[in-house]
Design a protein around this motif. Structure first.
Motif, PDB file in Angstrom:
ATOM      1  N   SER A 226       0.798  -1.230   0.000  1.00 40.90           N
ATOM      2  CA  SER A 226       0.000   0.000   0.000  1.00 40.90           C
ATOM      3  C   SER A 226       0.835   1.286   0.000  1.00 40.90           C
ATOM      4  O   SER A 226       0.435   2.258  -0.641  1.00 40.90           O
ATOM      5  N   PRO A 227       2.007   1.345   0.688  1.00 38.14           N
ATOM      6  CA  PRO A 227       2.786   2.593   0.616  1.00 38.14           C
ATOM      7  C   PRO A 227       3.244   2.927  -0.802  1.00 38.14           C
ATOM      8  O   PRO A 227       3.166   4.081  -1.232  1.00 38.14           O
ATOM      9  N   ILE A 228       3.699   1.907  -1.546  1.00 36.18           N
ATOM     10  CA  ILE A 228       4.160   2.173  -2.912  1.00 36.18           C
ATOM     11  C   ILE A 228       2.974   2.435  -3.824  1.00 36.18           C
ATOM     12  O   ILE A 228       3.078   3.224  -4.787  1.00 36.18           O
ATOM     13  N   THR A 229       1.827   1.819  -3.541  1.00 33.08           N
ATOM     14  CA  THR A 229       0.614   2.104  -4.309  1.00 33.08           C
ATOM     15  C   THR A 229       0.209   3.564  -4.123  1.00 33.08           C
ATOM     16  O   THR A 229      -0.169   4.243  -5.083  1.00 33.08           O
ATOM     17  N   PHE A 230       0.299   4.039  -2.891  1.00 36.05           N
ATOM     18  CA  PHE A 230      -0.027   5.432  -2.601  1.00 36.05           C
ATOM     19  C   PHE A 230       0.937   6.370  -3.328  1.00 36.05           C
ATOM     20  O   PHE A 230       0.523   7.382  -3.914  1.00 36.05           O
ATOM     21  N   PHE A 231       2.222   6.039  -3.319  1.00 35.25           N
ATOM     22  CA  PHE A 231       3.220   6.862  -4.016  1.00 35.25           C
ATOM     23  C   PHE A 231       2.934   6.919  -5.515  1.00 35.25           C
ATOM     24  O   PHE A 231       2.954   8.003  -6.126  1.00 35.25           O
ATOM     25  N   ILE A 232       2.656   5.764  -6.117  1.00 39.35           N
ATOM     26  CA  ILE A 232       2.361   5.729  -7.553  1.00 39.35           C
ATOM     27  C   ILE A 232       1.100   6.517  -7.863  1.00 39.35           C
ATOM     28  O   ILE A 232       1.038   7.257  -8.855  1.00 39.35           O
ATOM     29  N   LEU A 233       0.078   6.378  -7.021  1.00 40.63           N
ATOM     30  CA  LEU A 233      -1.182   7.081  -7.242  1.00 40.63           C
ATOM     31  C   LEU A 233      -0.986   8.597  -7.242  1.00 40.63           C
ATOM     32  O   LEU A 233      -1.444   9.292  -8.157  1.00 40.63           O
ATOM     33  N   VAL A 234      -0.298   9.106  -6.226  1.00 39.61           N
ATOM     34  CA  VAL A 234      -0.119  10.556  -6.099  1.00 39.61           C
ATOM     35  C   VAL A 234       0.732  11.108  -7.237  1.00 39.61           C
ATOM     36  O   VAL A 234       0.359  12.088  -7.896  1.00 39.61           O
ATOM     37  N   THR A 235       1.867  10.493  -7.492  1.00 34.67           N
ATOM     38  CA  THR A 235       2.759  10.997  -8.542  1.00 34.67           C
ATOM     39  C   THR A 235       2.143  10.858  -9.930  1.00 34.67           C
ATOM     40  O   THR A 235       2.324  11.729 -10.788  1.00 34.67           O
ATOM     41  N   SER A 236       1.402   9.759 -10.149  1.00 32.81           N
ATOM     42  CA  SER A 236       0.780   9.557 -11.460  1.00 32.81           C
ATOM     43  C   SER A 236      -0.337  10.570 -11.702  1.00 32.81           C
ATOM     44  O   SER A 236      -0.492  11.080 -12.819  1.00 32.81           O
ATOM     45  N   LEU A 237      -1.125  10.866 -10.673  1.00 34.19           N
ATOM     46  CA  LEU A 237      -2.185  11.866 -10.817  1.00 34.19           C
ATOM     47  C   LEU A 237      -1.606  13.249 -11.086  1.00 34.19           C
ATOM     48  O   LEU A 237      -2.118  13.995 -11.934  1.00 34.19           O
ATOM     49  N   ILE A 238      -0.552  13.595 -10.374  1.00 31.57           N
ATOM     50  CA  ILE A 238       0.088  14.892 -10.613  1.00 31.57           C
ATOM     51  C   ILE A 238       0.607  14.969 -12.048  1.00 31.57           C
ATOM     52  O   ILE A 238       0.439  15.973 -12.743  1.00 31.57           O
TER      53      ILE A 238
END
Length: 308
Positions: A226-238
């Motif tokens: 989940s931590p890396i999923t959160f990182f990918i989600l935030v950076t990908s959305l930006i």
């Protein structure tokens, strides 16, 4: 205690003089000054300058003329293309969860002990280091409705392929497909590194308790990554909310503005119509949207991100 030891102890106990302390502080400031000067010149000054220009009328040929909130009023209430391009941007951002799901599926396959998995990892990551322009031109050829590779394969299945890039109903789905493919490499590598950090003892204990593959994935794998999923989600959305380079090359925003993102619209206002004031207002509007979405993600992450 002999005289030598007493002299050494006395020397160590002497505090630095005020003049020496100031000299040390000066050297310290000199060493840390370059990055701060660089930030002031290349980050802080352009940031404040764009904020002032967003309240001004400026077209490169004359000095900025302060006009108050006119640019923001025009943007929010008198320019329908703002909302159309913003809708296009969020439409294109639908590729983020799709890309994350596909990346995780491939990462789970490549995490198994299969023959040639290092080769496949390399193949998926290779497009990441290639030129964005070259990759986009390649996909422009693939999506060509007359001689493109995609429609050729569809014709082998007796399916009439659409005009991917010239039909406004298919142009954005085509861009989403290209965007998902382009983001696979980095996401797969990040997921693979995260999957390797999930304790194998948890899987072994779950198997002993009779947990199936889906239960193990849902209750062990997903929380563990989940931590890396959160990182990918935030950076990908930006990244998705700022995406416009490939849209310029592949579709030029068409047809009928169907692939014009809000940042592409900002670019056209600034460098095609020389309306820097209006473009700066759009830039701050986009920054505000990104900040709000990122904040929402951070608040929501407390419920589903688990740190070991």
């Amino acid at each position: 205690m002999n005289s030598t030891s007493a002299g050494a102890a006395k020397a160590l106990s002497i505090k630095p003089t005020k003049k020496r302390f100031k000299k040390q502080m000066l050297w310290g400031y000199l060493f840390v000054a370059p990055p701060f000067i660089g930030m002031a010149i290349f980050l802080l000054y352009p940031l404040l300058s764009s904020l002032y220009i967003s309240f001004s009328k400026y077209d490169f040929s004359t000095s900025p003329q302060f006009i108050g909130a006119d640019n923001y009023t025009r943007m929010l209430f008198h320019d329908p293309l703002i909302w159309k391009t913003l809708g296009n941007t969020f439409y294109a951002a639908l590729g983020v969860p799709i890309g994350m799901a596909v990346s995780l599926f491939i990462a789970l396959l490549l995490n198994q002990k299969i023959k040639g998995r290092n080769f496949f990892r390399l193949m998926f990551f290779l497009p990441t280091i290639c030129s964005v322009v070259a990759i986009t031109l390649m996909w422009q050829w693939i999506f060509n409705s007359d001689y493109g590779l995609l429609n050729y394969f569809l014709s082998l299945l007796h399916i009439q392929g659409p005009a991917w890039l010239t039909d406004e109903h298919w142009s954005m789905p085509a861009m989403i497909i290209q965007g998902v493919w382009g983001g696979l490499g980095v996401n797969i590598i990040l997921y693979l590194s995260s999957l390797g950090n999930v304790p194998t003892q948890l899987y072994e204990a779950a198997k002993v308790d009779g947990a199936g593959a889906w239960v193990r994935f849902r209750h062990i794998t997903l929380p563990g990554i989940s931590p890396i999923t959160f990182f990918i989600l935030v950076t990908s959305l930006i990244g998705a909310l700022q995406d416009f380079t490939r849209f310029i090359i592949m579709t030029a925003g068409g047809p009928n503005y169907s692939t014009t993102t809000i940042v592409y619209y900002l670019y056209s206002q600034a460098f095609q119509y020389s309306d820097m004031g209006f473009a700066s207002a759009i830039a701050w509007f986009v920054a505000f949207i990104i900040m709000i979405i990122t904040l929402i993600n951070f608040v929501a992450s407390r419920k589903w991100v688990h740190y070991n």
